[in-house]
Design an enzyme around this catalytic site. Structure first.
Site, PDB file in Angstrom:
ATOM      1  N   ASP A  39       4.742   4.872  -4.561  1.00 32.85           N
ATOM      2  CA  ASP A  39       3.687   4.113  -3.859  1.00 32.85           C
ATOM      3  C   ASP A  39       4.011   2.620  -3.814  1.00 32.85           C
ATOM      4  OD1 ASP A  39       2.306   6.622  -3.984  1.00 32.85           O
ATOM      5  OD2 ASP A  39       1.577   6.068  -5.968  1.00 32.85           O
ATOM      6  N   GLU A 211      -4.603   8.429   3.029  1.00 36.50           N
ATOM      7  CA  GLU A 211      -4.789   7.695   1.772  1.00 36.50           C
ATOM      8  C   GLU A 211      -3.876   6.483   1.798  1.00 36.50           C
ATOM      9  OE1 GLU A 211      -3.639  10.403  -1.329  1.00 36.50           O
ATOM     10  OE2 GLU A 211      -1.689  10.805  -0.421  1.00 36.50           O
TER      11      GLU A 211
END
Length: 540
Positions: A39, A211
């Protein structure tokens, strides 16, 4: 303030984590970092010539790694922004490791002379730290919004002085997902001052599992860059609106296409001083975790296109090779082969874990196992680093120590994940026994399978209080080949001659939200604690 352990880690020379093939040349190859920096998010310095990146660190500490680059291709790890994961007591090293919890999907921004990092803890809420210099001291964490299920926060300071924060939601805590919400935030970035409002609903049968939003503004539009479709096979979505609260128009701007790069998404839009735009993102590679890619990015009619859009449909394929970013400072590589800066504990550091210094990079004291011990999934003081490449060898010179009255303690090396394998010396009477232990589905409480390999007499015995201390020097090695296949060997002559451990072949497996790691352990069933001195580590 940083603990003494973290201060030592931050003070070492920067350590290159990038693909060695990309040090020079007119082109670069992906992945630029073949290691698990999950991420990722990155930001340019005000002059657009220096770049900083951070990534998810979950329960591991020190957390929030700070990576630095001058060419967007080669990166050094230069600092950590987080000493301990908050709330400190919940992630304490005296408790079981909180596998897969903690620091999720951080966002890094530069605003008004300071660098900010926001992250979501799905069990506690949204946190923030800041610093004037990413390579220096970071502030103590501030809880911006308490609550469960809030993840992937991204701030935006708007042109009119207002501030906003977008985030996603974790179904495992909130019972719902696939929505992006926006809240107004105080100008100082320390608290939310409005209730969240849905600005995009991915429960549309098309962009499910949206997301990881990143919020930007350009040419009068608000943009939300967000992955959708899932980690392994998803794509990069961009949402666009003239109003911060929407409605937002979606467009897929990068996907695997005809490339070999599965699930290319979630990362950072970077603009350079030369006027180029780039996108840093991850690719899930199983046991190796989420490795880092760099893709070119261009704008067409106020829409970004990421990757190589050969058919002109506005959605690029992820590139495997490309021309290097222009107009940036040539990279000056750090040639260090091993550094304690790359290692993390599996929980918030405790003095009971051990200390650096003396003759060793780190001394690990044996973790006292619970009475119902099954496997080392419960051990918090594992000292581990990410797999640094697709193929590598880790060689460690170790000194194992144990009191003569203590039985059963074991210290050595480990390849850790949902499945794991450890190789170490176990104290038995007046000897040390080299033993391997493997475990499948460790989180599910599966017992270890152990095998004895060789028996050694101590290399030194000396008086130490009521009971003498026994020592043995040994060199342990793990070789990782493609597909995460691991083989082990040992040496008792300082690494001149190695003996292959026959019959011990192990295939690494990812851990909970993290790739497999390799490093060191020390455990004991009770009594006086044994210890392990990590004298040196070499990765090649």
């Amino acid at each position: 303030m940083l603990s003494s352990t973290v201060a030592v880690m931050a003070a070492v020379e920067p350590h290159i984590v990038s693909n060695p093939a990309n040090i020079s040349g007119k082109t670069f190859a992906n992945p630029i970092i073949h290691a698990d920096y999950s991420d990722p998010d990155a930001v340019a310095s005000p002059d657009g010539r220096t770049f900083y990146m951070t990534a998810s660190s979950f329960q591991c500490t020190p957390g929030l790694p700070i990576l630095k680059s001058t060419d967007l291709v080669n990166w050094d790890i230069v600092n950590y922004a987080l000493d301990s994961v908050p709330p400190v007591d919940f992630y304490a090293g005296t408790e079981l490791p909180r596998h897969g919890k903690g620091v999720w999907a951080p966002c890094m921004r530069y605003h008004n002379g300071e660098y900010y990092i926001y992250w979501g803890d799905p069990d506690f809420g949204i946190y923030m730290v800041k610093a004037e210099n990413p390579e220096g001291q970071w502030s103590e964490p501030v809880l911006v919004r308490a609550g469960k299920g809030l993840i992937d926060p991204t701030p935006l300071w708007d042109e009119d002085g207002k501030a906003y924060l977008a985030n996603a939601w974790a179904a495992s805590r909130s019972g719902f997902n696939s929505v992006i919400t926006v809240s107004e935030m105080s100008a100082d970035g320390t608290r939310l001052i409005s209730k969240p409002r849905i600005v995009y609903d991915g429960n549309d049968g098309v962009n499910h599992t949206i997301e990881g939003p990143k919020l930007y503004r350009r040419n009068g539009y608000y943009y939300i860059f967000a992955p959708a479709g899932g980690v392994v096979d998803g794509w990069q979505l961009v949402l666009r609106s003239k109003n911060i609260y929407g409605p937002y128009e979606p467009r897929i701007v990068m996907a695997q296409g005809k490339s070999s790069v599965n699930g290319p998404h979630q990362g950072a839009w970077i603009s350079t001083a030369a006027g180029e735009d780039w996108f840093i993102h991850f690719q899930d590679k199983g046991a190796y975790g989420r490795v880092i890619h760099l893709n070119p990015m261009q704008w067409h009619e106020d829409w970004p296109v990421i990757g190589n859009d050969t058919d002109g449909d506005g959605c690029g394929d992820a590139v495997e090779k490309w021309t290097r970013p222009a107009g940036l400072t040539a990279y000056n590589p750090n040639t260090t082969t091993s550094s304690e800066a790359l290692f993390q504990w599996h929980a918030n550091y405790s003095d009971f874990f051990g200390f650096p210094g003396g003759q060793s990079l780190m001394r690990l004291y044996g973790h006292t196992l619970s009475k119902d011990f099954v496997n080392i999934w419960e051990v918090p003081n594992l000292w581990l680093q990410k797999f640094p490449a697709e193929e590598f060898t880790m060689t460690a010179n170790l000194r194992v120590s144990a009191k003569s009255n203590t039985e059963g303690g074991s210290s050595g090396i480990v390849v850790m994940g949902w499945d794991y394998c450890r190789l170490g010396l176990e104290k038995r009477g007046d000897s040390f026994v080299l033993t391997s232990a493997t475990c499948t589905d460790a989180e599910q409480g599966t017992p270890e399978t152990k095998n004895e390999i060789a028996t050694f007499k101590p290399s030194r015995i000396y008086e130490a209080g009521l009971h003498p201390n026994m020592e043995l020097d040994i060199t342990l090695r793990v070789k990782v080949s493609k597909g995460g296949r691991c083989t082990f060997s040992y040496s008792t002559d300082g690494g001149k001659k190695f003996t292959h451990v026959k019959g011990l072949t192990f295939r690494a497996r990812a851990g909970k939200w993290i790739g497999a790691k390799t490093g060191f352990y020390s455990i004991t069933p009770g009594g006086d604690r044994p210890w392990l001195d990590v004298l040196s580590v070499n990765i090649d």
